[in-house]
Write an enzyme that holds these catalytic residues in place. Structure first.
Site, mmCIF file in Angstrom:
data_model
loop_
_atom_site.group_PDB
_atom_site.id
_atom_site.type_symbol
_atom_site.label_atom_id
_atom_site.label_comp_id
_atom_site.label_asym_id
_atom_site.label_seq_id
_atom_site.Cartn_x
_atom_site.Cartn_y
_atom_site.Cartn_z
ATOM 1 N N TYR A 6 -48.205 18.239 -25.467
ATOM 2 C CA TYR A 6 -47.888 19.433 -24.663
ATOM 3 C C TYR A 6 -46.855 19.047 -23.608
ATOM 4 C CZ TYR A 6 -49.196 23.847 -22.179
ATOM 5 O OH TYR A 6 -49.206 25.087 -21.591
ATOM 6 N N CYS A 7 -45.719 19.755 -23.581
ATOM 7 C CA CYS A 7 -44.679 19.585 -22.558
ATOM 8 C C CYS A 7 -44.153 18.142 -22.561
ATOM 9 C CB CYS A 7 -45.214 20.006 -21.185
ATOM 10 S SG CYS A 7 -43.944 20.232 -19.917
ATOM 11 N N ILE A 8 -44.185 17.443 -21.432
ATOM 12 C CA ILE A 8 -43.649 16.079 -21.390
ATOM 13 C C ILE A 8 -44.417 15.163 -22.342
ATOM 14 C CG2 ILE A 8 -45.100 15.389 -19.432
ATOM 15 C CD1 ILE A 8 -42.882 13.596 -18.473
ATOM 16 N N GLY A 65 -45.403 16.099 -25.244
ATOM 17 C CA GLY A 65 -44.778 16.344 -26.535
ATOM 18 C C GLY A 65 -43.467 15.585 -26.667
#
Length: 600
Positions: A333-335, A337
């Site tokens: 998720y986000c960073i 990812g």
């Protein structure tokens, strides 16, 4: 003495007593305010605004334009003078007659919802002149031509911040809501507001960080983050949580989910009704979630490579060992990812096939376009961050939180500050806002590597990102993948996410755009039937064409993802209970790392 005289005397005595109490409170709070501000640690001034070079460039360009086209400058000035004089004349007339006539329709702006902004001559003049000033600044900025695109974008952003800051609603004398509340409560709202201000300053070492939610209303592990599970592994960087199964059988291939370490993982487990973590277990999967350590000075030298080795690779090996499997399905998720994509490149170059499929939530990998973060990703700000990290060892949560908040300053800074400090209101008991305020520090070395190598240099999609003895590249990401993005995401714009996925080497790619933003688009349970999503299998199209030809689907993307995941998760086996002789439970979920505060 008559009864009315007695009552008046008693009333005066009551008012006097309340006045004394309030004055005593003001004196005590003033002492605390002085103490906390005296103890405030200085931080790099570069964190507070852009390099003055930006404004010097703008002034030079503006004056050059004025010399070349003086008529344009005069036109702007005359229009500004005319509007200002008319505002004053209307106010004078209204004060003379006691009535406001010919009121023009007011643009929708919740800051000016109080009827007094239109019916009271004083407040109407203040609002009109503020809007006239704001328009003049915006027009002046728009007229500056001789600047490169990034500088122009930054100039627009920071001038808008000045406009937002100078709103009359941000000052007691020109805020009718706050004045009415003060009169109604005999000044008690201002006392309470001062208490809120001092408490927020004390909680953040003198830094102005507005509390968005009532902290006393929530307990992590008590009424949020309550899905049952056990911490089955811990190192200096993370705790690994294995969640209890909710079905008698599960898919053989487990899921390991990596949340961002900028925030805490329980955004995916706020409450049972919208918990992605709970929902995944109910679909028949063995789920592991990483809970990252909240960085302190001892983590200063932890870098991106350590997150991959001690976080990703270690978690994957632990999950494989616990579940007796050779592969896992990974989610970032986000960073997290972004870092999952780095990990996939590394594993590809090492010939390691431990990850069977990858799912990316709101993940940027191509930083060629910096979007709304452009104002903060230039050297003056990043130099300031690096300088501050040199003193603290970490990138403190308040710096990250404040940066994010300035992207929506009226909603996340000034609005909450007015309600808390001027109106004396207790922040709402809102779980999402509580999570938003429960930030995390970042290790200094990791933050610099991320900002310099990925955000600024964009190495991962250009020359390669050097890490752990390898030059990692986006083309090495070749496992089956699904990327979930969000239509109105201002942190990871879906078009930028799409551009990154297009460059990945996978032959099997599924791209989804959910309605709503960075959080609501992901935390979107099927039961709510709130936000739909778009799909289009043609990844050769440019982003606009992809969306134009995309199919819209009502409801959450969660079932679509589960159907995709099911095909990559193997046969059904008896459900796995967390904790065994080789991996005993260290403590119940949500663990201990998630409880650490950034201000501890």
């Amino acid at each position: 003495m008559t009864t009315s005289e007695d009552q008046a005397q008693e009333l005066s005595a009551e008012h006097l007593e309340r006045l004394k109490e309030n004055l005593n409170k003001v004196e005590e709070l003033s002492k605390r305010l002085v103490e906390v501000m005296a103890g405030k640690k200085a931080h790099s001034p570069a964190l507070d605004g852009p390099n003055q070079e930006l404004f010097a460039k703008a002034a030079t360009a503006y004056m050059a334009e004025a010399w070349q086209n003086p008529a344009k400058l005069l036109e702007h000035q005359i229009a500004y003078w005319s509007k200002s004089v008319m505002n004053f004349a209307e106010a004078q007339q209204a004060l003379t007659t006691g009535e406001v006539e010919g009121a023009a329709p007011v643009a929708k702006d919740k800051r000016f919802a109080n009827p007094l902004w239109e019916t009271n001559p004083y407040f109407r003049f203040v609002r009109q002149q503020y809007q006239t000033n704001a328009d003049a600044i915006s027009e002046a900025v728009a007229s500056v031509d001789d600047m490169d695109a990034k500088d122009k974008q930054r100039l627009h952003f920071f001038s808008q911040q000045i406009i937002n800051m100078m709103s009359p609603t941000n000052f007691l004398a020109t805020n009718p809501d706050a004045l009415e509340k003060a009169v109604e409560t005999e000044g008690q709202s201002l006392i309470k507001g001062l208490e809120n201000l001092v408490s927020d300053l004390e909680a953040n070492d003198g830094e102005m960080v507005v509390r968005l939610a009532d902290d006393s209303a929530f307990e992590v592990g008590g009424n949020i983050a309550t899905t049952p599970g056990e911490v089955v592994y811990r190192n200096r960087l993370m705790e690994l949580i294995q969640y209890k199964p909710a079905t008698e059988t599960v898919h053989e291939t487990p899921i390991v989910l990596f949340p961002p370490w900028i925030n805490k993982f329980y955004i995916l487990d706020l409450k049972a009704q919208n918990s992605l973590i709970k929902w995944v277990t109910e679909q028949g999967y063995t789920l592991f979630v990483v809970s990252w350590a909240n960085a302190n000075a001892s983590h200063a030298e932890i870098g991106m490579g350590d997150y991959i080795e001690e976080g990703y690779l270690t978690a994957i090996e632990q999950v494989k060992d616990i579940c007796k499997v050779k592969q896992v399905n990974a989610v970032g998720y986000c960073i997290a990812g972004t870092t999952l994509s780095l990990t996939l490149s590394l594993l590809k170059q090492r010939g390691d096939k431990s990850i069977k499929s990858a799912t990316f939530f709101t993940t940027l990998t191509d930083f060629g376009e910096q979007g709304e973060f452009t104002p903060f990703l230039q050297n003056d700000f990043v130099n300031g961050i690096e300088d501050q990290i040199g003193k603290d060892g970490v990138l403190k949560a308040w710096v990250i939180g404040r940066t994010m908040s300035f992207l929506r300053s009226n909603d996340l800074i000034y609005g909450p500050a007015i309600r808390s400090y001027m109106m004396g209101e207790t922040p709402p008991a809102f779980d999402l806002l509580y999570w938003n305020g429960d930030g995390a520090n970042l290790p200094g070395r990791m933050a610099v590597e991320y900002l310099r190598g990925l955000c600024q240099s964009n190495d991962f999609v250009t020359d390669g990102f050097e890490l752990l003895g390898h030059k990692l590249h986006i083309r090495d990401v070749d496992v089956p993948l699904m990327s979930i993005t969000c239509e109105t995401d201002h942190i990871a714009a879906w078009k930028d996410c799409y551009r990154g996925v297009q460059q990945m080497g996978s032959r099997s790619k599924t791209f989804v755009v959910s309605e709503s933003g960075h959080i609501a688009g992901i935390v979107n349970p099927p039961s709510k039937k709130k936000y739909g999503h778009y799909t289009n299998p043609d990844m050769q199209l440019d982003a606009d064409s992809w969306m134009k030809d995309a199919d819209f689907h009502e409801g959450s993307w969660w079932p679509l993802w589960e159907a995709w995941l099911r095909k990559r998760s193997g046969k059904q086996i008896p459900a796995r209970e967390p904790g065994d002789s080789n991996h005993p439970s260290l403590c119940p979920a949500p663990g201990t790392y998630v409880l650490a505060k950034a201000t501890d």
